[in-house]
Design a protein around this motif. Sequence first.
Motif, PDB file in Angstrom:
ATOM      1  N   LEU A 138       1.906  -5.729   8.669  1.00 26.41           N
ATOM      2  CA  LEU A 138       2.267  -4.361   8.316  1.00 26.41           C
ATOM      3  C   LEU A 138       2.259  -3.496   9.570  1.00 26.41           C
ATOM      4  N   ARG A 139       3.345  -2.738   9.765  1.00 21.83           N
ATOM      5  CA  ARG A 139       3.410  -1.831  10.911  1.00 21.83           C
ATOM      6  C   ARG A 139       3.982  -0.498  10.453  1.00 21.83           C
ATOM      7  N   LEU A 140       3.248   0.556  10.748  1.00 22.41           N
ATOM      8  CA  LEU A 140       3.637   1.913  10.431  1.00 22.41           C
ATOM      9  C   LEU A 140       3.945   2.626  11.744  1.00 22.41           C
ATOM     10  N   THR A 141       5.103   3.295  11.828  1.00 22.15           N
ATOM     11  CA  THR A 141       5.464   4.065  13.026  1.00 22.15           C
ATOM     12  C   THR A 141       5.634   5.513  12.624  1.00 22.15           C
ATOM     13  N   ILE A 142       5.011   6.416  13.377  1.00 23.78           N
ATOM     14  CA  ILE A 142       5.140   7.851  13.136  1.00 23.78           C
ATOM     15  C   ILE A 142       5.686   8.491  14.406  1.00 23.78           C
ATOM     16  N   ILE A 143       6.746   9.273  14.241  1.00 15.31           N
ATOM     17  CA  ILE A 143       7.324  10.035  15.345  1.00 15.31           C
ATOM     18  C   ILE A 143       7.199  11.506  14.987  1.00 15.31           C
ATOM     19  N   THR A 175       2.095   3.821  16.706  1.00 14.93           N
ATOM     20  CA  THR A 175       2.226   2.734  15.743  1.00 14.93           C
ATOM     21  C   THR A 175       0.841   2.357  15.250  1.00 14.93           C
ATOM     22  N   ILE A 176       0.769   1.997  13.976  1.00 17.59           N
ATOM     23  CA  ILE A 176      -0.476   1.570  13.342  1.00 17.59           C
ATOM     24  C   ILE A 176      -0.179   0.220  12.710  1.00 17.59           C
ATOM     25  N   SER A 177      -0.923  -0.796  13.096  1.00 18.28           N
ATOM     26  CA  SER A 177      -0.577  -2.131  12.615  1.00 18.28           C
ATOM     27  C   SER A 177      -1.802  -2.976  12.311  1.00 18.28           C
ATOM     28  N   GLN A 178      -1.584  -3.883  11.366  1.00 13.14           N
ATOM     29  CA  GLN A 178      -2.552  -4.915  11.022  1.00 13.14           C
ATOM     30  C   GLN A 178      -1.771  -6.051  10.368  1.00 13.14           C
ATOM     31  N   ASN A 179      -1.973  -7.250  10.867  1.00  8.28           N
ATOM     32  CA  ASN A 179      -1.260  -8.413  10.361  1.00  8.28           C
ATOM     33  C   ASN A 179       0.247  -8.144  10.357  1.00  8.28           C
ATOM     34  N   ILE A 220      -6.403   2.601  20.083  1.00 12.49           N
ATOM     35  CA  ILE A 220      -7.647   2.651  19.310  1.00 12.49           C
ATOM     36  C   ILE A 220      -7.635   1.440  18.389  1.00 12.49           C
ATOM     37  N   ILE A 221      -8.738   0.723  18.341  1.00 11.89           N
ATOM     38  CA  ILE A 221      -8.924  -0.343  17.357  1.00 11.89           C
ATOM     39  C   ILE A 221     -10.096   0.081  16.481  1.00 11.89           C
ATOM     40  N   GLN A 222      -9.831   0.205  15.183  1.00 16.83           N
ATOM     41  CA  GLN A 222     -10.861   0.666  14.259  1.00 16.83           C
ATOM     42  C   GLN A 222     -10.594   0.060  12.891  1.00 16.83           C
ATOM     43  N   ASN A 223     -11.643  -0.433  12.257  1.00 18.96           N
ATOM     44  CA  ASN A 223     -11.542  -0.992  10.909  1.00 18.96           C
ATOM     45  C   ASN A 223     -10.471  -2.096  10.849  1.00 18.96           C
ATOM     46  N   ASN A 224     -10.359  -2.880  11.921  1.00 18.07           N
ATOM     47  CA  ASN A 224      -9.393  -3.975  12.049  1.00 18.07           C
ATOM     48  C   ASN A 224      -7.935  -3.516  12.102  1.00 18.07           C
ATOM     49  N   TRP A 225      -7.692  -2.241  12.381  1.00 25.28           N
ATOM     50  CA  TRP A 225      -6.351  -1.706  12.573  1.00 25.28           C
ATOM     51  C   TRP A 225      -6.173  -1.369  14.048  1.00 25.28           C
ATOM     52  N   GLU A 226      -4.969  -1.559  14.553  1.00 24.31           N
ATOM     53  CA  GLU A 226      -4.658  -1.244  15.948  1.00 24.31           C
ATOM     54  C   GLU A 226      -3.678  -0.078  15.976  1.00 24.31           C
ATOM     55  N   GLY A 262      -2.064  -2.991  -5.242  1.00 24.39           N
ATOM     56  CA  GLY A 262      -2.911  -4.164  -5.114  1.00 24.39           C
ATOM     57  C   GLY A 262      -3.424  -4.418  -3.714  1.00 24.39           C
ATOM     58  N   TRP A 263      -3.251  -3.462  -2.796  1.00 21.70           N
ATOM     59  CA  TRP A 263      -3.796  -3.607  -1.446  1.00 21.70           C
ATOM     60  C   TRP A 263      -4.256  -2.247  -0.943  1.00 21.70           C
ATOM     61  N   GLN A 264      -5.017  -2.262   0.136  1.00 25.58           N
ATOM     62  CA  GLN A 264      -5.643  -1.042   0.617  1.00 25.58           C
ATOM     63  C   GLN A 264      -5.212  -0.722   2.044  1.00 25.58           C
ATOM     64  N   PHE A 265      -5.296   0.544   2.377  1.00 22.61           N
ATOM     65  CA  PHE A 265      -5.047   1.065   3.715  1.00 22.61           C
ATOM     66  C   PHE A 265      -6.075   2.165   3.951  1.00 22.61           C
ATOM     67  N   PRO A 266      -6.651   2.264   5.144  1.00 18.18           N
ATOM     68  CA  PRO A 266      -7.668   3.295   5.399  1.00 18.18           C
ATOM     69  C   PRO A 266      -7.032   4.682   5.536  1.00 18.18           C
ATOM     70  N   VAL A 267      -6.624   5.243   4.421  1.00 18.59           N
ATOM     71  CA  VAL A 267      -5.879   6.498   4.407  1.00 18.59           C
ATOM     72  C   VAL A 267      -6.673   7.628   5.050  1.00 18.59           C
ATOM     73  N   HIS A 268      -7.968   7.701   4.751  1.00 15.05           N
ATOM     74  CA  HIS A 268      -8.788   8.783   5.324  1.00 15.05           C
ATOM     75  C   HIS A 268      -8.772   8.724   6.850  1.00 15.05           C
TER      76      HIS A 268
END
Length: 198
Positions: free
Chosen positions: A185-190, A179-183, A154-160, A120-126
């Motif tokens: 939600l925070r995603l961390t990749i190592i 880290t990729i975050s918006q509101n 980088i700030i793009q498509n309202n994601w930081e 029920g929600w989206q993330f800019p996967v591409h």
Amino acid sequence: MKIRALILSMALLLAGCSGLTQKQDAAVPAHSWDELRQALLTADSWQLKGKIGIRTPSENQSASLYWLQQQQHYQIELTGPLGQGGARIDGNGEGITINIAGEDPLWAASPELLMEQTLGWQFPVHQLLYWVRGIPAPGQPFELSLNQQRPQKIIQNNWEINYLRFSNQQGYSLPEKLTISQNDLRLTIIAKEWQIQL
């Protein structure tokens, strides 16, 4: 259902990147930002091994990550989230399939569509395909902050997207931690290991 949704969230957030990493040295990279961006845009086959974490206001989970990108085809494996068997994602320009241990396979024409249908929600996967390599996705506006010819933010498509650590591959800097975050939600990749032809 809650566990399945978290595993599916992690899998979908990733679907949308030679040799062991070396610690970033203090020297300025051998290549300029423009050279780095061009090299990474044309690098369409690579592997990334590491860890991924996802944090929401109610959950904080992590998994081991293996991502194989070969032009338009990708295979992503997540293992160990929440003590479960994990998930395997296979996709290309024609669709995406996600296999979660103990569940029926899920398919959709795009990862964004599958995420919308199931969560029920989206993330800019591409765009993640580019962000994980340290470059903005082409064809869309972005803001960029550099530090010593490396992306800092980088700030793009309202994601930081914040780049916290780098490794050197063939004289080029690749993200080791981001880290990729918006509101909320925070995603961390190592990235513990990159294999890429530049």
